[in-house]
Design a protein around this motif. Structure first.
Motif, PDB file in Angstrom:
ATOM      1  N   LYS A  75       0.820  -1.216   0.000  1.00 46.66           N
ATOM      2  CA  LYS A  75       0.000   0.000   0.000  1.00 46.66           C
ATOM      3  C   LYS A  75       0.851   1.261   0.000  1.00 46.66           C
ATOM      4  CE  LYS A  75      -3.988  -2.200   2.099  1.00 46.66           C
ATOM      5  NZ  LYS A  75      -4.863  -2.262   3.267  1.00 46.66           N
ATOM      6  N   ALA A  76       1.939   1.244   0.762  1.00 45.16           N
ATOM      7  CA  ALA A  76       2.843   2.398   0.772  1.00 45.16           C
ATOM      8  C   ALA A  76       3.495   2.572  -0.596  1.00 45.16           C
ATOM      9  CB  ALA A  76       3.902   2.226   1.852  1.00 45.16           C
ATOM     10  N   LEU A  77       3.854   1.464  -1.233  1.00 41.01           N
ATOM     11  CA  LEU A  77       4.469   1.537  -2.562  1.00 41.01           C
ATOM     12  C   LEU A  77       3.529   2.167  -3.585  1.00 41.01           C
ATOM     13  CD1 LEU A  77       6.494  -1.760  -3.062  1.00 41.01           C
ATOM     14  CD2 LEU A  77       7.362   0.577  -3.004  1.00 41.01           C
ATOM     15  N   GLU A  78       2.231   1.884  -3.464  1.00 41.19           N
ATOM     16  CA  GLU A  78       1.257   2.475  -4.381  1.00 41.19           C
ATOM     17  C   GLU A  78       1.336   4.000  -4.348  1.00 41.19           C
ATOM     18  OE1 GLU A  78      -2.776   1.058  -3.949  1.00 41.19           O
ATOM     19  OE2 GLU A  78      -2.065  -0.999  -3.702  1.00 41.19           O
ATOM     20  N   ILE A  79       1.481   4.552  -3.144  1.00 46.55           N
ATOM     21  CA  ILE A  79       1.590   6.008  -2.993  1.00 46.55           C
ATOM     22  C   ILE A  79       2.949   6.496  -3.501  1.00 46.55           C
ATOM     23  CG2 ILE A  79       1.774   7.882  -1.298  1.00 46.55           C
ATOM     24  CD1 ILE A  79      -0.284   6.393   0.381  1.00 46.55           C
ATOM     25  N   LEU A  80       4.010   5.830  -3.100  1.00 47.91           N
ATOM     26  CA  LEU A  80       5.363   6.274  -3.439  1.00 47.91           C
ATOM     27  C   LEU A  80       5.645   6.211  -4.935  1.00 47.91           C
ATOM     28  CD1 LEU A  80       7.222   4.593  -0.457  1.00 47.91           C
ATOM     29  CD2 LEU A  80       6.703   7.027  -0.712  1.00 47.91           C
ATOM     30  N   LYS A  81       4.995   5.289  -5.645  1.00 53.32           N
ATOM     31  CA  LYS A  81       5.189   5.158  -7.096  1.00 53.32           C
ATOM     32  C   LYS A  81       4.731   6.394  -7.857  1.00 53.32           C
ATOM     33  CE  LYS A  81       4.951   0.154  -7.536  1.00 53.32           C
ATOM     34  NZ  LYS A  81       4.167  -0.987  -8.031  1.00 53.32           N
ATOM     35  N   LYS A  82       3.867   7.184  -7.258  1.00 52.94           N
ATOM     36  CA  LYS A  82       3.344   8.385  -7.918  1.00 52.94           C
ATOM     37  C   LYS A  82       4.365   9.514  -7.949  1.00 52.94           C
ATOM     38  CE  LYS A  82      -1.339   7.227  -6.505  1.00 52.94           C
ATOM     39  NZ  LYS A  82      -2.475   7.621  -5.688  1.00 52.94           N
ATOM     40  N   TYR A  83       5.455   9.358  -7.219  1.00 48.82           N
ATOM     41  CA  TYR A  83       6.478  10.390  -7.122  1.00 48.82           C
ATOM     42  C   TYR A  83       7.774   9.870  -7.726  1.00 48.82           C
ATOM     43  CZ  TYR A  83       3.043  12.447  -4.099  1.00 48.82           C
ATOM     44  OH  TYR A  83       1.871  12.978  -3.618  1.00 48.82           O
ATOM     45  N   ASP A  84       8.636  10.747  -8.089  1.00 47.50           N
ATOM     46  CA  ASP A  84       9.899  10.362  -8.722  1.00 47.50           C
ATOM     47  C   ASP A  84      10.921   9.989  -7.653  1.00 47.50           C
ATOM     48  OD1 ASP A  84      11.682   9.883 -10.767  1.00 47.50           O
ATOM     49  OD2 ASP A  84      12.320  11.967 -10.902  1.00 47.50           O
ATOM     50  N   LEU A  85      10.658   8.866  -6.970  1.00 49.23           N
ATOM     51  CA  LEU A  85      11.506   8.402  -5.872  1.00 49.23           C
ATOM     52  C   LEU A  85      12.190   7.090  -6.234  1.00 49.23           C
ATOM     53  CD1 LEU A  85       9.040   8.801  -2.879  1.00 49.23           C
ATOM     54  CD2 LEU A  85      11.029  10.193  -3.322  1.00 49.23           C
ATOM     55  N   LYS A  86      13.339   6.892  -5.651  1.00 49.04           N
ATOM     56  CA  LYS A  86      14.026   5.605  -5.754  1.00 49.04           C
ATOM     57  C   LYS A  86      14.113   5.047  -4.346  1.00 49.04           C
ATOM     58  CE  LYS A  86      16.651   7.044  -9.720  1.00 49.04           C
ATOM     59  NZ  LYS A  86      17.477   8.192  -9.961  1.00 49.04           N
ATOM     60  N   ILE A  87      13.765   3.768  -4.183  1.00 47.46           N
ATOM     61  CA  ILE A  87      13.838   3.119  -2.876  1.00 47.46           C
ATOM     62  C   ILE A  87      14.877   2.009  -2.950  1.00 47.46           C
ATOM     63  CG2 ILE A  87      12.605   1.820  -1.105  1.00 47.46           C
ATOM     64  CD1 ILE A  87      10.026   3.107  -2.080  1.00 47.46           C
ATOM     65  N   TYR A  88      15.811   2.048  -1.992  1.00 45.33           N
ATOM     66  CA  TYR A  88      16.847   1.031  -1.908  1.00 45.33           C
ATOM     67  C   TYR A  88      16.676   0.259  -0.607  1.00 45.33           C
ATOM     68  CZ  TYR A  88      19.058   3.269  -5.856  1.00 45.33           C
ATOM     69  OH  TYR A  88      19.304   3.778  -7.111  1.00 45.33           O
ATOM     70  N   ILE A  89      16.790  -1.065  -0.704  1.00 40.15           N
ATOM     71  CA  ILE A  89      16.581  -1.939   0.447  1.00 40.15           C
ATOM     72  C   ILE A  89      17.846  -2.749   0.744  1.00 40.15           C
ATOM     73  CG2 ILE A  89      14.093  -2.076   0.090  1.00 40.15           C
ATOM     74  CD1 ILE A  89      14.511  -4.807  -1.232  1.00 40.15           C
ATOM     75  N   GLY A  90      17.818  -3.415   1.897  1.00 41.63           N
ATOM     76  CA  GLY A  90      18.933  -4.271   2.283  1.00 41.63           C
ATOM     77  C   GLY A  90      19.884  -3.631   3.273  1.00 41.63           C
ATOM     78  N   ALA A  91      19.474  -2.501   3.865  1.00 40.25           N
ATOM     79  CA  ALA A  91      20.353  -1.787   4.787  1.00 40.25           C
ATOM     80  C   ALA A  91      19.970  -2.008   6.248  1.00 40.25           C
ATOM     81  CB  ALA A  91      20.327  -0.295   4.464  1.00 40.25           C
ATOM     82  N   GLY A  92      19.115  -2.978   6.519  1.00 35.87           N
ATOM     83  CA  GLY A  92      18.574  -3.172   7.863  1.00 35.87           C
ATOM     84  C   GLY A  92      19.577  -3.490   8.949  1.00 35.87           C
ATOM     85  N   ASP A  93      20.713  -4.090   8.606  1.00 34.81           N
ATOM     86  CA  ASP A  93      21.708  -4.469   9.610  1.00 34.81           C
ATOM     87  C   ASP A  93      22.870  -3.481   9.702  1.00 34.81           C
ATOM     88  OD1 ASP A  93      20.304  -6.779  10.261  1.00 34.81           O
ATOM     89  OD2 ASP A  93      21.303  -7.949   8.694  1.00 34.81           O
ATOM     90  N   LEU A  94      22.727  -2.329   9.069  1.00 36.52           N
ATOM     91  CA  LEU A  94      23.805  -1.351   8.998  1.00 36.52           C
ATOM     92  C   LEU A  94      23.522  -0.131   9.870  1.00 36.52           C
ATOM     93  CD1 LEU A  94      24.203  -1.352   5.102  1.00 36.52           C
ATOM     94  CD2 LEU A  94      25.477  -2.736   6.753  1.00 36.52           C
ATOM     95  N   SER A  95      24.541   0.672  10.094  1.00 38.05           N
ATOM     96  CA  SER A  95      24.323   1.998  10.676  1.00 38.05           C
ATOM     97  C   SER A  95      23.903   2.917   9.532  1.00 38.05           C
ATOM     98  CB  SER A  95      25.611   2.522  11.319  1.00 38.05           C
ATOM     99  OG  SER A  95      26.557   2.865  10.314  1.00 38.05           O
ATOM    100  N   VAL A  96      23.421   4.092   9.858  1.00 39.04           N
ATOM    101  CA  VAL A  96      23.018   5.042   8.818  1.00 39.04           C
ATOM    102  C   VAL A  96      24.220   5.387   7.941  1.00 39.04           C
ATOM    103  CG1 VAL A  96      22.119   7.361   8.386  1.00 39.04           C
ATOM    104  CG2 VAL A  96      21.115   5.957  10.193  1.00 39.04           C
ATOM    105  N   LYS A  97      25.371   5.610   8.557  1.00 39.61           N
ATOM    106  CA  LYS A  97      26.583   5.943   7.798  1.00 39.61           C
ATOM    107  C   LYS A  97      26.973   4.803   6.858  1.00 39.61           C
ATOM    108  CE  LYS A  97      30.037   8.156   9.708  1.00 39.61           C
ATOM    109  NZ  LYS A  97      31.179   8.474  10.579  1.00 39.61           N
ATOM    110  N   GLU A  98      26.896   3.564   7.357  1.00 43.35           N
ATOM    111  CA  GLU A  98      27.224   2.399   6.524  1.00 43.35           C
ATOM    112  C   GLU A  98      26.223   2.254   5.375  1.00 43.35           C
ATOM    113  OE1 GLU A  98      29.228  -0.514   9.906  1.00 43.35           O
ATOM    114  OE2 GLU A  98      27.050  -0.477   9.653  1.00 43.35           O
ATOM    115  N   ALA A  99      24.955   2.524   5.656  1.00 45.45           N
ATOM    116  CA  ALA A  99      23.915   2.439   4.621  1.00 45.45           C
ATOM    117  C   ALA A  99      24.161   3.473   3.529  1.00 45.45           C
ATOM    118  CB  ALA A  99      22.535   2.636   5.244  1.00 45.45           C
ATOM    119  N   TYR A 100      24.575   4.669   3.922  1.00 43.01           N
ATOM    120  CA  TYR A 100      24.880   5.720   2.946  1.00 43.01           C
ATOM    121  C   TYR A 100      26.050   5.295   2.060  1.00 43.01           C
ATOM    122  CZ  TYR A 100      26.091  10.316   1.062  1.00 43.01           C
ATOM    123  OH  TYR A 100      26.376  11.371   0.219  1.00 43.01           O
TER     124      TYR A 100
END
Length: 112
Positions: A75-100
Motif C-alpha cells: 500500500k505504501a508503494l502504491e503512494i510512493l510510485k506516484k512520485y519520482d523516488l528511488k527506494i533502496y533496500i537491504g540496509a537493515g543491519d547497517l548503521s546510517v553511515k554504513e547504509a549511505y
C-alpha cells in the motif's frame, strides 16, 4: 539530492530500522547542504495504516531517495510510485553511515 533513511536514532551512527511503516525515525540527509535532520515517525501505536502514514510523511520531506531495510509494503508503494523516488533496500543491519556508503557504492538492492 535528498535522502531519507529509516533509522532508530538521529545520527550517522544510529542503526538503520529495517521497517518502513513502523520505523522509529525518518532521517533526512540533504547532500547539497551537508545537513542531517531527524523526524519522529510516531506510528508504533497504530493498528493499521502505518505504512500509508509513513509514506505521506516521507513525501512531505521531498526526498529523491529512500534507504531502508526490508522495503515499503504494497500500500505504501502504491503512494510512493506516484512520485519520482528511488527506494533502496537491504540496509537493515547497517548503521546510517554504513547504509549511505553502501548506497553510494551501488551495493543496495533497488525496490522502486
Amino acid at each position: 539530492m535528498k535522502i531519507v533513511f529509516t533509522a532508530k536514532g538521529d545520527s550517522w551512527d544510529s542503526p538503520m530500522d529495517p521497517r518502513f511503516g513502523r520505523m522509529d525515525t525518518l532521517l533526512l540527509f540533504d547532500e547539497e547542504k551537508d545537513e542531517l535532520k531527524a523526524f519522529s515517525n510516531n506510528t508504533e501505536g497504530m493498528d493499521h495504516g502505518a505504512g500509508l502514514q509513513t509514506a505521506k510523511k516521507v513525501i512531505e520531506l521531498k526526498p529523491d531517495v529512500i534507504i531502508t531495510g526490508n522495503g515499503a509494503g504494497e500500500k505504501a508503494l502504491e503512494i510512493l510510485k506516484k512520485y519520482d523516488l528511488k527506494i533502496y533496500i537491504g540496509a537493515g543491519d547497517l548503521s546510517v553511515k554504513e547504509a549511505y556508503k553502501a548506497y553510494k557504492n551501488g551495493i543496495l538492492e533497488r525496490q522502486l
